[in-house]
Design a protein around this motif. Structure first.
Motif, PDB file in Angstrom:
ATOM      1  N   GLY A  78      37.620  32.731  42.704  1.00 35.21           N
ATOM      2  CA  GLY A  78      37.133  33.986  43.291  1.00 35.21           C
ATOM      3  C   GLY A  78      35.786  34.360  42.697  1.00 35.21           C
ATOM      4  O   GLY A  78      35.227  33.625  41.888  1.00 35.21           O
ATOM      5  N   PRO A  79      35.249  35.517  43.102  1.00 38.08           N
ATOM      6  CA  PRO A  79      33.935  35.946  42.605  1.00 38.08           C
ATOM      7  C   PRO A  79      33.888  36.141  41.087  1.00 38.08           C
ATOM      8  O   PRO A  79      34.884  36.499  40.471  1.00 38.08           O
ATOM      9  CB  PRO A  79      33.722  37.290  43.316  1.00 38.08           C
ATOM     10  N   ASP A  80      32.713  35.892  40.515  1.00 44.10           N
ATOM     11  CA  ASP A  80      32.426  36.172  39.110  1.00 44.10           C
ATOM     12  C   ASP A  80      32.440  37.694  38.934  1.00 44.10           C
ATOM     13  O   ASP A  80      31.739  38.404  39.656  1.00 44.10           O
ATOM     14  CB  ASP A  80      31.037  35.586  38.782  1.00 44.10           C
ATOM     15  N   LEU A  81      33.260  38.172  37.996  1.00 44.81           N
ATOM     16  CA  LEU A  81      33.412  39.628  37.853  1.00 44.81           C
ATOM     17  C   LEU A  81      32.685  40.187  36.632  1.00 44.81           C
ATOM     18  O   LEU A  81      32.903  41.344  36.255  1.00 44.81           O
ATOM     19  CB  LEU A  81      34.909  39.985  37.770  1.00 44.81           C
ATOM     20  N   THR A  82      31.827  39.370  36.003  1.00 50.57           N
ATOM     21  CA  THR A  82      31.187  39.787  34.752  1.00 50.57           C
ATOM     22  C   THR A  82      30.530  41.164  34.856  1.00 50.57           C
ATOM     23  O   THR A  82      30.611  41.972  33.941  1.00 50.57           O
ATOM     24  CB  THR A  82      30.123  38.746  34.333  1.00 50.57           C
ATOM     25  N   HIS A  83      29.862  41.433  35.984  1.00 54.77           N
ATOM     26  CA  HIS A  83      29.203  42.739  36.159  1.00 54.77           C
ATOM     27  C   HIS A  83      29.695  43.414  37.431  1.00 54.77           C
ATOM     28  O   HIS A  83      28.907  43.997  38.192  1.00 54.77           O
ATOM     29  CB  HIS A  83      27.687  42.545  36.166  1.00 54.77           C
ATOM     30  N   LEU A  84      30.990  43.321  37.666  1.00 52.97           N
ATOM     31  CA  LEU A  84      31.596  43.875  38.879  1.00 52.97           C
ATOM     32  C   LEU A  84      31.223  45.337  39.119  1.00 52.97           C
ATOM     33  O   LEU A  84      30.909  45.728  40.246  1.00 52.97           O
ATOM     34  CB  LEU A  84      33.129  43.738  38.781  1.00 52.97           C
ATOM     35  N   ALA A  85      31.233  46.129  38.047  1.00 53.34           N
ATOM     36  CA  ALA A  85      31.025  47.576  38.226  1.00 53.34           C
ATOM     37  C   ALA A  85      29.609  47.904  38.697  1.00 53.34           C
ATOM     38  O   ALA A  85      29.358  49.001  39.192  1.00 53.34           O
ATOM     39  CB  ALA A  85      31.350  48.312  36.934  1.00 53.34           C
ATOM     40  N   SER A  86      28.680  46.951  38.548  1.00 47.22           N
ATOM     41  CA  SER A  86      27.308  47.227  38.979  1.00 47.22           C
ATOM     42  C   SER A  86      27.131  47.029  40.479  1.00 47.22           C
ATOM     43  O   SER A  86      26.089  47.356  41.040  1.00 47.22           O
ATOM     44  CB  SER A  86      26.330  46.312  38.236  1.00 47.22           C
ATOM     45  N   ARG A  87      28.147  46.479  41.150  1.00 42.55           N
ATOM     46  CA  ARG A  87      28.014  46.228  42.602  1.00 42.55           C
ATOM     47  C   ARG A  87      28.422  47.458  43.399  1.00 42.55           C
ATOM     48  O   ARG A  87      29.274  48.224  42.962  1.00 42.55           O
ATOM     49  CB  ARG A  87      28.900  45.041  43.009  1.00 42.55           C
ATOM     50  N   SER A  88      27.856  47.589  44.583  1.00 42.42           N
ATOM     51  CA  SER A  88      28.157  48.778  45.373  1.00 42.42           C
ATOM     52  C   SER A  88      29.399  48.600  46.246  1.00 42.42           C
ATOM     53  O   SER A  88      29.986  49.574  46.690  1.00 42.42           O
ATOM     54  CB  SER A  88      26.957  49.143  46.243  1.00 42.42           C
ATOM     55  N   THR A  89      29.781  47.344  46.507  1.00 42.77           N
ATOM     56  CA  THR A  89      30.962  47.132  47.354  1.00 42.77           C
ATOM     57  C   THR A  89      31.870  46.079  46.722  1.00 42.77           C
ATOM     58  O   THR A  89      31.453  45.334  45.835  1.00 42.77           O
ATOM     59  CB  THR A  89      30.580  46.619  48.758  1.00 42.77           C
ATOM     60  N   ILE A  90      33.106  46.014  47.214  1.00 44.35           N
ATOM     61  CA  ILE A  90      34.007  44.908  46.865  1.00 44.35           C
ATOM     62  C   ILE A  90      34.564  44.306  48.155  1.00 44.35           C
ATOM     63  O   ILE A  90      34.316  44.837  49.246  1.00 44.35           O
ATOM     64  CB  ILE A  90      35.171  45.364  45.941  1.00 44.35           C
ATOM     65  N   ALA A  91      35.326  43.221  48.018  1.00 44.80           N
ATOM     66  CA  ALA A  91      35.959  42.559  49.171  1.00 44.80           C
ATOM     67  C   ALA A  91      34.929  42.141  50.217  1.00 44.80           C
ATOM     68  O   ALA A  91      35.101  42.368  51.415  1.00 44.80           O
ATOM     69  CB  ALA A  91      37.038  43.449  49.784  1.00 44.80           C
ATOM     70  N   ALA A  92      33.824  41.534  49.768  1.00 46.08           N
ATOM     71  CA  ALA A  92      32.747  41.052  50.648  1.00 46.08           C
ATOM     72  C   ALA A  92      32.193  42.151  51.537  1.00 46.08           C
ATOM     73  O   ALA A  92      32.086  42.019  52.750  1.00 46.08           O
ATOM     74  CB  ALA A  92      33.206  39.856  51.487  1.00 46.08           C
ATOM     75  N   GLY A  93      31.837  43.248  50.893  1.00 48.79           N
ATOM     76  CA  GLY A  93      31.075  44.282  51.593  1.00 48.79           C
ATOM     77  C   GLY A  93      31.879  45.245  52.427  1.00 48.79           C
ATOM     78  O   GLY A  93      31.306  46.129  53.059  1.00 48.79           O
ATOM     79  N   ILE A  94      33.215  45.120  52.443  1.00 43.12           N
ATOM     80  CA  ILE A  94      33.942  45.996  53.371  1.00 43.12           C
ATOM     81  C   ILE A  94      34.511  47.255  52.712  1.00 43.12           C
ATOM     82  O   ILE A  94      34.882  48.185  53.407  1.00 43.12           O
ATOM     83  CB  ILE A  94      35.048  45.250  54.158  1.00 43.12           C
ATOM     84  N   LEU A  95      34.581  47.285  51.366  1.00 45.61           N
ATOM     85  CA  LEU A  95      35.077  48.493  50.698  1.00 45.61           C
ATOM     86  C   LEU A  95      34.049  48.967  49.681  1.00 45.61           C
ATOM     87  O   LEU A  95      33.429  48.149  48.991  1.00 45.61           O
ATOM     88  CB  LEU A  95      36.385  48.194  49.946  1.00 45.61           C
ATOM     89  N   ALA A  96      33.887  50.292  49.569  1.00 49.73           N
ATOM     90  CA  ALA A  96      33.020  50.838  48.515  1.00 49.73           C
ATOM     91  C   ALA A  96      33.667  50.502  47.173  1.00 49.73           C
ATOM     92  O   ALA A  96      34.898  50.467  47.054  1.00 49.73           O
ATOM     93  CB  ALA A  96      32.895  52.343  48.690  1.00 49.73           C
ATOM     94  N   ASN A  97      32.829  50.226  46.184  1.00 48.28           N
ATOM     95  CA  ASN A  97      33.369  49.856  44.876  1.00 48.28           C
ATOM     96  C   ASN A  97      33.730  51.118  44.089  1.00 48.28           C
ATOM     97  O   ASN A  97      32.946  51.614  43.280  1.00 48.28           O
ATOM     98  CB  ASN A  97      32.320  49.022  44.120  1.00 48.28           C
ATOM     99  N   GLU A 110      36.199  48.794  35.634  1.00 45.97           N
ATOM    100  CA  GLU A 110      35.115  49.773  35.784  1.00 45.97           C
ATOM    101  C   GLU A 110      34.135  49.750  34.615  1.00 45.97           C
ATOM    102  O   GLU A 110      33.050  50.316  34.695  1.00 45.97           O
ATOM    103  CB  GLU A 110      35.702  51.174  35.948  1.00 45.97           C
ATOM    104  N   SER A 111      34.540  49.083  33.517  1.00 50.23           N
ATOM    105  CA  SER A 111      33.636  49.005  32.365  1.00 50.23           C
ATOM    106  C   SER A 111      32.689  47.808  32.467  1.00 50.23           C
ATOM    107  O   SER A 111      31.758  47.659  31.680  1.00 50.23           O
ATOM    108  CB  SER A 111      34.453  48.906  31.064  1.00 50.23           C
ATOM    109  N   LEU A 112      32.950  46.926  33.447  1.00 57.78           N
ATOM    110  CA  LEU A 112      32.134  45.708  33.581  1.00 57.78           C
ATOM    111  C   LEU A 112      30.848  46.007  34.341  1.00 57.78           C
ATOM    112  O   LEU A 112      30.704  45.656  35.511  1.00 57.78           O
ATOM    113  CB  LEU A 112      32.930  44.610  34.310  1.00 57.78           C
ATOM    114  N   ASP A 113      29.908  46.695  33.665  1.00 59.59           N
ATOM    115  CA  ASP A 113      28.694  47.053  34.423  1.00 59.59           C
ATOM    116  C   ASP A 113      27.487  46.213  34.026  1.00 59.59           C
ATOM    117  O   ASP A 113      27.612  45.231  33.330  1.00 59.59           O
ATOM    118  CB  ASP A 113      28.380  48.549  34.265  1.00 59.59           C
TER     119      ASP A 113
END
Ligand code: CUA
Length: 336
Positions: A275-294, A333-336
């Motif tokens: 699956g996707p690299d989550l190292t900086h997950l919290a810095s992204r604006s969406t999840i699930a390939a752009g369909i949900l707000a993060n 949420e801490s992975l920013d």
């Protein structure tokens, strides 16, 4: 004898109305080809308008001839004149062969010129930023090879500069398309395709998979985020860093649950590539390939019921107690 009544239907006008409405709504919105935001898309939309207006002129002229012919034949329906028209043959040759040939050859040459212009930036701009985009069922892995930064479904670029994008796929054929910036190009499994992205201004541009690739094809979105150069450099530097190394209950949940079997968090023992690299997950604006707000609620939803959000996705639901879920969400949420 009573003449049969002429049938009156709204068939054609209604059909034209539906077609027009579909065309207009299809072109409107966030990802419109007719609202270009970069040099390549501007070229495409310019060519589109040239073709549109030429087609309109041809359409109106042909319709005009049709109306005149119908009106004349009605007026003379009683006395049919069967003598050949003097200028009939030259007219057919001119209107049926010469003019269409000139129009089509002209458009072909124009398309050729634009296609070659689209293949790369015209000026030598020094060493451009390179981004590698690997399409997978049904998301986008985004790597910056020079810095080692890896993210997903979000491509940051410096505004006003051409960026080289290398396209690949690991499963089926996908197609990378950011309508406001560039033409679409396929992500293939056996060869690398390249295209150039350039946005005039900082902004957020929606992209979409444009090749049917399975159940979640329509939900395979991504965003291109163009930023001023200094902000982009800072972003890239941050993304290349490993995750903060603080121990926490949430990190333990992540590393001991199914999460670490599929995802990477650089700086921890989780280094799986499914699956996707989550190292900086919290810095992204969406999840699930752009369909949900993060946000926290959507993260909880996707962790516990991914199949409800994206049926067919590889991600299985993660069984957690309430306490574990809270800790895991805190960690994500801490992975920013
Ligand atoms: Cu990927 Cu359609």
């Amino acid at each position: 004898m009573a003449r049969p009544r002429r049938r009156r239907t709204g068939g054609l006008p209604a059909l034209a109305g539906v077609a027009l409405a579909t065309a207009l709504t299809g072109c409107a919105g966030e990802a419109s080809l007719l609202d270009p935001a970069g040099p390549a898309a501007r070229r495409v939309s310019g060519l589109w308008w040239v073709m549109f207006w030429i087609s309109m002129v041809v359409f109106v002229v042909v319709l005009g001839f049709l109306v005149v012919t119908l009106a004349r034949s009605r007026a003379r329906s009683e006395t049919v004149d069967r003598r050949p028209v003097k200028w009939g043959e030259p007219f057919i040759v001119a209107a049926g062969v010469i003019i269409p040939a000139v129009v089509l050859i002209g458009l072909f040459l124009l398309s050729l010129r634009d296609t070659s212009e689209l293949s790369g930036p015209s000026a030598d701009e020094g060493t451009p930023v390179t981004v590698e985009v690997v399409a997978k069922d049904w998301w986008w892995e985004v790597t910056y090879p020079e810095s080692g930064a890896v993210t997903a479904n979000e491509i940051h670029i410096p505004a006003g500069e051409p960026v080289r994008v290398r396209l690949l796929s690991t499963d089926v054929i996908h197609s990378f398309w950011v309508p406001r910036l560039q033409v679409k190009k396929d992500n293939l499994t056996d060869r690398v395709n390249e295209l150039w992205l350039e946005a005039d201004e900082p902004g957020r541009y929606r992209g979409q998979c444009a090749e049917f690739c399975g159940l979640q094809h329509a939900n395979m979105l991504f965003y291109v985020i163009a930023e001023p150069r200094s902000r982009f450099d800072q972003w890239l530097e941050d993304q290349a860093e490993p995750a903060v190394a603080t121990e926490s209950a949430g990190r333990d949940v992540f590393l001991s649950s199914a999460c670490s079997g599929c995802h990477t968090v650089r700086g921890t023992s989780a280094d799986a590539q499914v699956g996707p690299d989550l190292t900086h997950l919290a810095s992204r604006s969406t999840i699930a390939a752009g369909i949900l707000a993060n946000d926290r609620a959507n993260l909880a939803l996707f962790v516990t019921d991914p199949q409800g959000v994206k049926p067919g996705a590889i991600m299985p639901p993660t069984e957690l107690t309430g306490e574990e879920l809270t800790a895991l969400l805190d960690y994500l949420e801490s992975l920013d």
